[in-house]
Enzyme design. Sequence first.
Site, PDB file in Angstrom:
ATOM      1  N   GLU A 226       0.870  -1.173   0.000  1.00  0.00           N
ATOM      2  CA  GLU A 226       0.000   0.000   0.000  1.00  0.00           C
ATOM      3  C   GLU A 226       0.905   1.220   0.000  1.00  0.00           C
ATOM      4  OE1 GLU A 226      -3.016  -0.117  -0.568  1.00  0.00           O
ATOM      5  OE2 GLU A 226      -3.447  -2.221  -0.195  1.00  0.00           O
ATOM      6  N   CYS A 260      -2.222   9.252   2.936  1.00  0.00           N
ATOM      7  CA  CYS A 260      -1.833   8.688   1.641  1.00  0.00           C
ATOM      8  C   CYS A 260      -2.886   8.922   0.566  1.00  0.00           C
ATOM      9  CB  CYS A 260      -1.526   7.196   1.776  1.00  0.00           C
ATOM     10  SG  CYS A 260      -2.907   6.208   2.387  1.00  0.00           S
TER      11      CYS A 260
END
Length: 477
Positions: A226, A260
């Site tokens: 990720e 993010c």
Amino acid sequence: MTLSSSQAPAQPVYSSLDDVQQQAARMREFFGTGQSRDLKHRKQALTDMKQWLKAHEKEVLQALHQDLGKAAYESYITELGLVYEEIDLCLRHMRGWAEPKRVPTPMTMFPSTSTVYPYPYGVVLVLSPWNYPLQLALVPMVDAIAAGNCVAFKPARESAATSAMLIRMAQEVFDPQFVCGIPGSDHMNDWILATQWDYIMFTGSPRIGKVVMAAAAQFLTPVTLELGGKSPCIVNDDANLKVAADRIAWGKGINSGQTCVAPDYLLVQENVAQKLTELIKEAWTRYYGEDALDSPIWPHMISDKHFKRVMGLITNRNADSKILCGGEGDETTLKIEPTMLSNITLKDPVMGEEIFGPVLPVITFKTLDEAFGIVRSFPDPLACYIFSESKRVQQRVIDELQFGGMSINDVCVHLSNPNMGFGGVGNSGMGAYHGKVGFDTFTHYKSTMNHSTKMDIDVRYPPFTAEKKNLARKLMG
């Protein structure tokens, strides 16, 4: 094997590569006993985790405030609450997810039955980052435990208070052969990556993701990465500008932009750009006051290093650019004002990396094709956002751009739905997790066929006669 604090065995000490490898071996031995695969054990483990978090909620929220300056409410809705939701979803559904599933069998294999058996990988390693140090450690851990694995996790050193809290939780709730927290040290990353695991889950930057993937390749260990990237926020001129401004200002402001999936840059149709930026500025003032640097609910940067990096992106820009709002920082508190920059070019440093701070560059466009061209000039992002009331425009973004996931007429919120997987693509990652998708990530599905011995049709055996060839063509098309 969940346990009370009075039953807790001595915790492992990690002072060498051999210590880490021995711990992995002990966990693999424990996995071999089958205890972690027992459904009752899985449910008890997740229940105990939630109970511990509930009992220590105030301390957990204080640790997040100490690391990042997050208000308790923001920490709850963006971290702790999401962990609770993930646990509850897994507790409700893991029995059904773990059941073997019968699937059809081709006529060519008659008489046979085919069944797929979910089976955990074994000992999973979770490497989590500092920006959401609780959620991004525990949500994948919850999914891995629900799937029947043992879990070793290493939280980020930068978020020291929360990382210490996580390791304490593991020590007080779990047998270290089942779940263990590994503290960071000068050599720990090297030791961990030189150790064989059965699955690795990493959240962080693409640069470190490549290092993790290369290390995993030495053992042919599967990975989920990720990562991040420059997530665009496109605002078409038919958007509800007031709602768009409020939601963009919120999404860029949470955790002071250290998210993010934060909108990394704003692509706004030029005829509404001035109005939208004014509304975003108004929203930030409404949320954090006239001076965000004095706001008790405005988070700070994680470290002096990241403070200076983001301040450098503000100051190092082309001569024609402008600061529409913000631009100031306080090095003593590590706070940076929510900042908007206009007249930014793709060559400006702020467009050369994922910002990971409260800075929003604004770029205008005339047509969607022009906006799409800008998005495609960067590697595939983790998230993409479109504000438009037009179904056609929304669908064009979905159909024509590559990205990990998206919110339509909002930002960041798609990752909060545990019924959908969350993950990147290309430079922004590989694989996904959350809910059933997370269970699947940490599960190997054993495909099995049981072919009865009561009949043995010889169509597959030599010699290959014309009759057999004709029958095969009829059965197999």
